[in-house]
Design an enzyme around this catalytic site. Structure first.
Site, PDB file in Angstrom:
ATOM      1  N   SER A 266      71.707 -10.790  56.958  1.00 14.58           N
ATOM      2  CA  SER A 266      73.166 -10.661  56.960  1.00 14.58           C
ATOM      3  C   SER A 266      73.563  -9.197  56.885  1.00 14.58           C
ATOM      4  CB  SER A 266      73.718 -11.401  55.733  1.00 14.58           C
ATOM      5  OG  SER A 266      75.099 -11.180  55.596  1.00 14.58           O
TER       6      SER A 266
ATOM      7  N   GLY B 104      83.333  -8.407  59.291  1.00 15.54           N
ATOM      8  CA  GLY B 104      83.232  -7.550  60.468  1.00 15.54           C
ATOM      9  C   GLY B 104      81.851  -7.492  61.087  1.00 15.54           C
TER      10      GLY B 104
ATOM     11  N   THR C  35      81.214 -16.528  54.528  1.00 10.69           N
ATOM     12  CA  THR C  35      81.385 -16.645  55.971  1.00 10.69           C
ATOM     13  C   THR C  35      80.904 -17.979  56.525  1.00 10.69           C
ATOM     14  OG1 THR C  35      80.917 -15.502  58.071  1.00 10.69           O
ATOM     15  CG2 THR C  35      79.095 -15.673  56.535  1.00 10.69           C
TER      16      THR C  35
ATOM     17  N   THR D  93      84.789 -14.340  58.750  1.00 14.17           N
ATOM     18  CA  THR D  93      84.221 -13.931  57.451  1.00 14.17           C
ATOM     19  C   THR D  93      85.371 -13.444  56.584  1.00 14.17           C
ATOM     20  OG1 THR D  93      82.172 -13.314  58.535  1.00 14.17           O
ATOM     21  CG2 THR D  93      82.471 -12.488  56.314  1.00 14.17           C
TER      22      THR D  93
ATOM     23  N   ASP E  82      72.474 -15.356  63.330  1.00 16.29           N
ATOM     24  CA  ASP E  82      72.120 -14.115  62.625  1.00 16.29           C
ATOM     25  C   ASP E  82      70.604 -13.921  62.531  1.00 16.29           C
ATOM     26  OD1 ASP E  82      74.627 -13.100  62.314  1.00 16.29           O
ATOM     27  OD2 ASP E  82      74.873 -13.683  60.222  1.00 16.29           O
TER      28      ASP E  82
ATOM     29  N   ARG F 233      73.407 -17.693  50.697  1.00 10.90           N
ATOM     30  CA  ARG F 233      73.268 -17.641  52.146  1.00 10.90           C
ATOM     31  C   ARG F 233      72.748 -18.993  52.646  1.00 10.90           C
ATOM     32  NH1 ARG F 233      75.047 -14.792  56.509  1.00 10.90           N
ATOM     33  NH2 ARG F 233      73.392 -14.043  57.859  1.00 10.90           N
TER      34      ARG F 233
HETATM   35  O1  DON Z   1      76.284 -12.416  57.631  1.00  6.80           O
HETATM   36  C1  DON Z   1      76.665 -11.702  58.540  1.00  6.80           C
HETATM   37  O2  DON Z   1      76.362 -10.537  58.655  1.00  6.80           O
HETATM   38  C2  DON Z   1      77.607 -12.285  59.575  1.00  6.80           C
HETATM   39  N1  DON Z   1      77.394 -13.704  59.682  1.00  6.80           N
HETATM   40  C3  DON Z   1      79.010 -11.947  59.195  1.00  6.80           C
HETATM   41  C4  DON Z   1      79.979 -12.401  60.244  1.00  6.80           C
HETATM   42  C5  DON Z   1      81.255 -11.659  60.241  1.00  6.80           C
HETATM   43  O3  DON Z   1      81.491 -10.796  59.462  1.00  6.80           O
HETATM   44  C6  DON Z   1      82.204 -12.048  61.311  1.00  6.80           C
HETATM   45  N2  DON Z   1      83.354 -11.159  61.310  1.00  6.80           N
HETATM   46  N3  DON Z   1      83.784 -10.535  62.162  1.00  6.80           N
END
Ligand code: DON
Length: 598
Positions: free
Chosen positions: A460, A480, A407, A389, A431, A116
């Site tokens: 995340s 997602g 992502t 992502t 995030d 991450r």
């Molecule tokens: O880490 C996460 O939860 C987000 N940055 C993921 C972003 C994502 O899945 C975008 N897709 N729609």
């Protein structure tokens, strides 16, 4: 040769891509292992071949290619991840991060590689205040302040050193080749670019990459990234230092500074991946192995499954089943809001939240005949999101497996390419709970546990997951945003109900995240009767095109679930690639039996 039965579940490879594959990857026609490669033991204890399911056919092919060359699932994970970084800048890349859930068949060990992004030393909530003291959403989502220190390149180095069988130069070769020679722009790429171009074209480094042809990329164009090929080569040659120190690192720091941000060389040189223990639980005879913090996904999955465990869900009517599943989602997402964050910075009450007793307590608060209102209504509907992502799933013939979600956060991340690197930086800082209680782009909120701090990882939802029972092993995950968690839950419930891999990838989706107090759903998730029954139970059901909640309808379809299933009972290996994504591909190749073992 042992009888090998494989089941193929794949989307059709578009002719254009196939043509390119032949041009850029001539070695992929080879189907024999080098003599030095150990012969796989083909038995009920090992899969009958190698399988890769990913969001792009070129990435699926790269994973299969390195396994043909003698690599294992972990080398394949590097190859697939790196090619996705090249062909899906919309979704992930070297400028972003990810989670790699690995199973090493030799030791039987599962490990979660946390790559991450981390907050730079300059991180502070104050960076996101506008002149009038409000929240500056532009800074949170666009440009230098939205970007965290990338983790994906460090993951490649760590995985190659610790788990792979091939040198990094070999597993990165397909990505370097495709970055150098280009790939055809597909519809989602061109559409995504149009929706982000106003931000991306603010930055000269980004314009140099995306407007290299003198205009915005269009479907069918050849998209080349020579700077990115060079960066990948430096990584292949020099490992960690090729990206995090020296020329590339200098350019990243300078590129951020040129747009008014603040990264220090030490932010990059100090980046480390972290190996973490996955979350494990038992559900209906499955061992579920999934993502620990700083993902919120595994804890939420554990809570939801353990809340739901006593019910025979497939036997219930649609509305009754959906009601219970939604109530479990609501409760898990409430806890996400308050308790979850980077475990290296905050004490996450993981044991409590994942305990059966705690789940039983939550279950006791569910009224089977009535929706529980979420206590506080934010009034903000979940925003529409295109799919960014990306997730891929791999199983190799030795029984190794990899579930990887990676992502740059939102479409094309921060939009900022550091000049001369080809590296598009993420916007993962959004995030964090950049301001307490202010929803992020996915409508999820947080407080202290997820406040930004130098070196901290933002919470995340990415949830790469293994499911293991006596006779079936599944690898799954999806993009997602906050809906990742509920899509993975529905995928697990689908496998538990006996669905095959492709049916799991295709499952209709619905979601509840406590706040807003709304079930959002794909257009075909519920029959009109089920939607009416859910409303009669007190749920707000937000269907595409409707404005039942007084809010916007959710986007038409979501997710991009990629999964592999090894059925040990009947000796089959199969893949499922989300039918919502026409360029994805799940593919199985029989293991090559080179004769009896010596
Ligand atoms: O880490 C996460 O939860 C987000 N940055 C993921 C972003 C994502 O899945 C975008 N897709 N729609």
């Amino acid at each position: 040769m042992a009888m090998i039965r494989t089941r193929f579940a794949s989307n059709l490879l578009p002719g254009l891509l196939l043509g390119l594959l032949l041009v850029v990857a001539p070695s992929c026609a080879r189907d024999v292992r080098p003599a030095s490669t150990p012969t796989p033991q083909l038995s009920a204890q090992t899969p009958p071949g190698n399988a890769v399911a990913s969001a792009h056919a070129l990435a699926t092919e790269a994973g299969l290619q390195v396994m043909r060359e003698g690599g294992n699932a972990f080398d394949a994970a590097i190859a697939t991840s790196a090619v996705l970084s090249v062909v899906e800048p919309i979704s992930s890349g070297l400028g972003g991060g990810g989670f790699f859930l690995l199973h090493d068949a030799r030791t039987g060990r599962d490990v979660f590689i946390d790559a991450r992004e981390t907050a730079p030393a300059s991180a502070s909530s104050d960076n996101y205040l506008s002149a009038d003291g409000g929240f500056d959403r532009d800074r949170a989502e666009n440009g230098p302040w939205s970007a965290g220190i990338p983790g994906l390149p460090a993951a490649f180095v760590h995985i190659a050193d610790t788990y792979g069988q091939l040198p990094l130069a070999q597993s990165l070769a397909p990505a370097i080749r495709i970055a150098e020679h280009g790939f055809p722009v597909y519809a989602r790429f061109a559409r995504g670019y149009q929706s982000r171009r106003a931000v991306m074209e603010r930055y000269p480094g980004t314009r140099a990459v995306f407007l290299a042809n003198g205009r915005a990329p269009e479907e069918g164009d050849l998209f080349r990234q020579p700077d990115l090929a060079r960066t990948l080569r430096l990584l292949a040659e020099h490992g960690f230092d090729g990206f995090y120190r020296g020329d590339v690192a200098d350019r990243l720091v300078a590129g951020v500074a040129a747009e008014g941000g603040r990264w220090q060389p030490e932010d990059l040189a100090g980046y480390r991946v972290v190996e973490r223990e996955p979350i494990r639980l038992r559900y209906h005879g499955w061992d579920v192995v999934t993502a620990p913090p700083p993902s919120s996904g595994g804890i939420a999955i554990a809570q939801m499954l353990q809340i739901l465990e006593p019910w025979d869900l497939p036997a219930l009517e649609d509305a009754a089943r959906t009601h219970l599943v939604v109530e479990s989602m609501r409760r898990a997402f409430r806890d996400r809001t308050f308790y979850l964050g980077d475990p290296d910075f905050v004490q996450v009450p993981q044991r409590l939240l994942t305990s059966r007793d705690y789940a039983a307590g939550l279950r006791a608060t569910i009224n089977p005949a009535k929706a529980t209102p979420s206590d506080l209504l934010s009034g903000d509907p979940t925003p529409l999101e295109d799919e960014e992502t990306t997730h891929f799933s791999i199983v190799d013939a030795a029984g190794n497996r990899a579930a990887v979600t990676q992502t740059v956060n939102l479409l094309f991340g921060s939009g900022l390419v550091a000049p001369g690197t080809g590296v598009l930086l993420n916007n993962e800082m959004d995030d964090f709970a950049l301001q307490p209680g202010v929803p992020n782009a996915f409508g999820v909120m947080g407080f202290d546990a997820n406040a930004p701090r130098p070196g901290k990882r933002p919470l995340s939802s990415m949830t790469p997951t293994f499911l293991v029972s006596d006779d079936r092993v599944a690898v799954l995950g999806t993009p997602g945003g906050s809906r990742i968690i509920t899509m993975v839950l529905l995928g697990i419930l689908g496998y538990d109900a006996g669905l095959d891999a492709q049916a799991v990838a295709a499952l209709p989706r619905y979601h509840h995240q406590w706040m807003p107090d709304t079930i959002s759903a794909e257009s075909d998730a519920f029959s009109p009767q089920t939607a009416a029954q859910l409303r009669a139970l007190g749920h707000v059901v937000d269907l595409p095109g409707e404005t039942a909640a007084g809010g916007r309808g959710s986007s038409h379809v979501w997710g991009n679930l990629q999964t592999v299933l090894w059925n040990r009972a009947d000796g089959t290996l199969s893949g499922g690639s989300d039918p919502r994504n026409p360029v994805g591909e799940a593919k199985v190749e029989p293991a090559v039996d080179t004769g009896p073992a010596p």
